[in-house]
Design a protein around this motif. Structure first.
Motif, mmCIF file in Angstrom:
data_model
loop_
_atom_site.group_PDB
_atom_site.id
_atom_site.type_symbol
_atom_site.label_atom_id
_atom_site.label_comp_id
_atom_site.label_asym_id
_atom_site.label_seq_id
_atom_site.Cartn_x
_atom_site.Cartn_y
_atom_site.Cartn_z
ATOM 1 N N GLN A 1 4.563 -4.070 -10.919
ATOM 2 C CA GLN A 1 5.743 -3.290 -10.520
ATOM 3 C C GLN A 1 5.831 -3.164 -8.999
ATOM 4 O O GLN A 1 6.920 -3.277 -8.425
ATOM 5 C CB GLN A 1 5.693 -1.913 -11.179
ATOM 6 N N ILE A 2 4.696 -2.942 -8.359
ATOM 7 C CA ILE A 2 4.688 -2.870 -6.899
ATOM 8 C C ILE A 2 5.141 -4.196 -6.297
ATOM 9 O O ILE A 2 5.961 -4.231 -5.365
ATOM 10 C CB ILE A 2 3.291 -2.478 -6.379
ATOM 11 N N ALA A 3 4.625 -5.299 -6.837
ATOM 12 C CA ALA A 3 5.010 -6.613 -6.327
ATOM 13 C C ALA A 3 6.510 -6.834 -6.476
ATOM 14 O O ALA A 3 7.164 -7.413 -5.587
ATOM 15 C CB ALA A 3 4.230 -7.702 -7.055
ATOM 16 N N ARG A 4 7.067 -6.369 -7.569
ATOM 17 C CA ARG A 4 8.509 -6.531 -7.796
ATOM 18 C C ARG A 4 9.316 -5.746 -6.766
ATOM 19 O O ARG A 4 10.315 -6.240 -6.242
ATOM 20 C CB ARG A 4 8.858 -6.074 -9.208
ATOM 21 N N ILE A 5 8.887 -4.527 -6.479
ATOM 22 C CA ILE A 5 9.593 -3.723 -5.479
ATOM 23 C C ILE A 5 9.501 -4.380 -4.109
ATOM 24 O O ILE A 5 10.500 -4.502 -3.387
ATOM 25 C CB ILE A 5 9.017 -2.289 -5.431
ATOM 26 N N VAL A 6 8.299 -4.810 -3.743
ATOM 27 C CA VAL A 6 8.082 -5.389 -2.415
ATOM 28 C C VAL A 6 8.902 -6.658 -2.237
ATOM 29 O O VAL A 6 9.572 -6.848 -1.202
ATOM 30 C CB VAL A 6 6.586 -5.658 -2.188
ATOM 31 N N THR A 7 8.875 -7.545 -3.225
ATOM 32 C CA THR A 7 9.582 -8.821 -3.083
ATOM 33 C C THR A 7 11.094 -8.659 -3.184
ATOM 34 O O THR A 7 11.850 -9.447 -2.602
ATOM 35 C CB THR A 7 9.100 -9.829 -4.138
ATOM 36 N N GLY A 8 11.562 -7.631 -3.886
ATOM 37 C CA GLY A 8 12.998 -7.438 -4.049
ATOM 38 C C GLY A 8 13.660 -6.637 -2.946
ATOM 39 O O GLY A 8 14.885 -6.649 -2.819
ATOM 40 N N ALA B 1 0.818 -1.217 0.000
ATOM 41 C CA ALA B 1 0.000 0.000 0.000
ATOM 42 C C ALA B 1 0.850 1.264 0.000
ATOM 43 O O ALA B 1 0.401 2.324 -0.466
ATOM 44 C CB ALA B 1 -0.932 0.000 1.211
ATOM 45 N N HIS B 2 2.065 1.174 0.486
ATOM 46 C CA HIS B 2 2.968 2.329 0.528
ATOM 47 C C HIS B 2 3.274 2.856 -0.875
ATOM 48 O O HIS B 2 3.578 4.042 -1.037
ATOM 49 C CB HIS B 2 4.263 1.909 1.233
ATOM 50 N N TYR B 3 3.193 1.982 -1.874
ATOM 51 C CA TYR B 3 3.583 2.339 -3.232
ATOM 52 C C TYR B 3 2.398 2.713 -4.121
ATOM 53 O O TYR B 3 2.597 3.028 -5.300
ATOM 54 C CB TYR B 3 4.345 1.164 -3.857
#
Length: 229
Positions: A149-156, A138-140
């Motif tokens: 893209q959000i999922a990629r940032i969160v998981t990485g 939710a921050h993104y």
């Protein structure tokens, strides 16, 4: 052509630039995405603010780079701004991407806009074993990012070493003397900080606006690469 050293913000590593690097290289530039100590594949390396500055200087030295454009996103503007004066005549330009900027004797935390935020970040680091913890998806939201893209940032992402946020920056010359482009990401919502607004009055600084959120290397990598080039 220029050599770009690309440094992403808190919790991120070199992988954050994966979609920017091909554009720069296709234009004939060198592109050197950098993971700072304590993050991503270097997560087990102890790090403070001085460590991150040295990481950037070492990257320039290791590859014997010239015509260097140092690119600092978000938090990374603080070590990038310090490294810029340490690489001397090898520097061509600094690009701050919606970032904090260093002030002599001030840290990332002390530069935050209000006491409540500063206290919250300090407490969060103390409560999480000396690391600034991850944030939820939710921050993104509202930053021009797709769900993927959000999922990629969160998981990485990896927790960020707290000492890099609390140790003070050291500058030996006024930041306004450096050749700088400041990229403001409009969807991020915040007005330019007072220190950035003041620095932009320098004849060496210029402002570029992007109609996207705080993570343009994900939301608009091609446009970001075009501006950098």
């Amino acid at each position: 052509m220029a050599n770009y050293v690309l440094v992403a913000g808190a919790r991120l590593g070199a992988w954050a630039w994966d979609e920017v690097v091909p554009h720069l290289r296709a234009a004939g530039h060198g592109a050197h995405p950098l993971t700072l100590s304590g993050l991503a594949d270097k997560r087990d390396v102890p790090a403070g603010q001085r460590t991150h500055v040295q990481d950037i200087v070492d990257e320039v030295d290791r590859h014997d780079l010239r015509d260097v454009v140092l690119v600092g996103h978000s938090y990374a503007g603080i070590p990038v701004g310090q490294a810029a004066e340490r690489i001397g005549g090898r520097l061509a330009r600094v690009v701050f991407v919606d970032s904090s900027v260093p002030a002599d004797g001030e840290s990332f935390v002390s530069g935050l806009p209000d006491g409540r935020t500063r206290a919250a970040v300090t407490a969060s680091i103390a409560e999480n074993g000396g690391f600034w913890p991850l944030v939820p998806a939710a921050h993104y939201e509202g930053q021009g990012l797709t769900d993927e893209q959000i999922a990629r940032i969160v998981t990485g992402s990896t927790p960020h070493p707290g000492a890099t946020l609390t140790e003070a920056a050291v500058l030996t010359r006024p930041l306004g003397e450096l050749p700088v482009t400041y990229i403001q990401c409009l969807l991020a919502g915040a007005e330019l900080s007072a220190d950035v607004a003041t620095l932009l009055t320098s004849r060496h600084w210029r402002l570029v606006e992007m109609d996207t959120g705080h993570w343009p290397m994900f939301s608009q990598p091609g446009e970001l690469a075009r501006i950098l080039a």
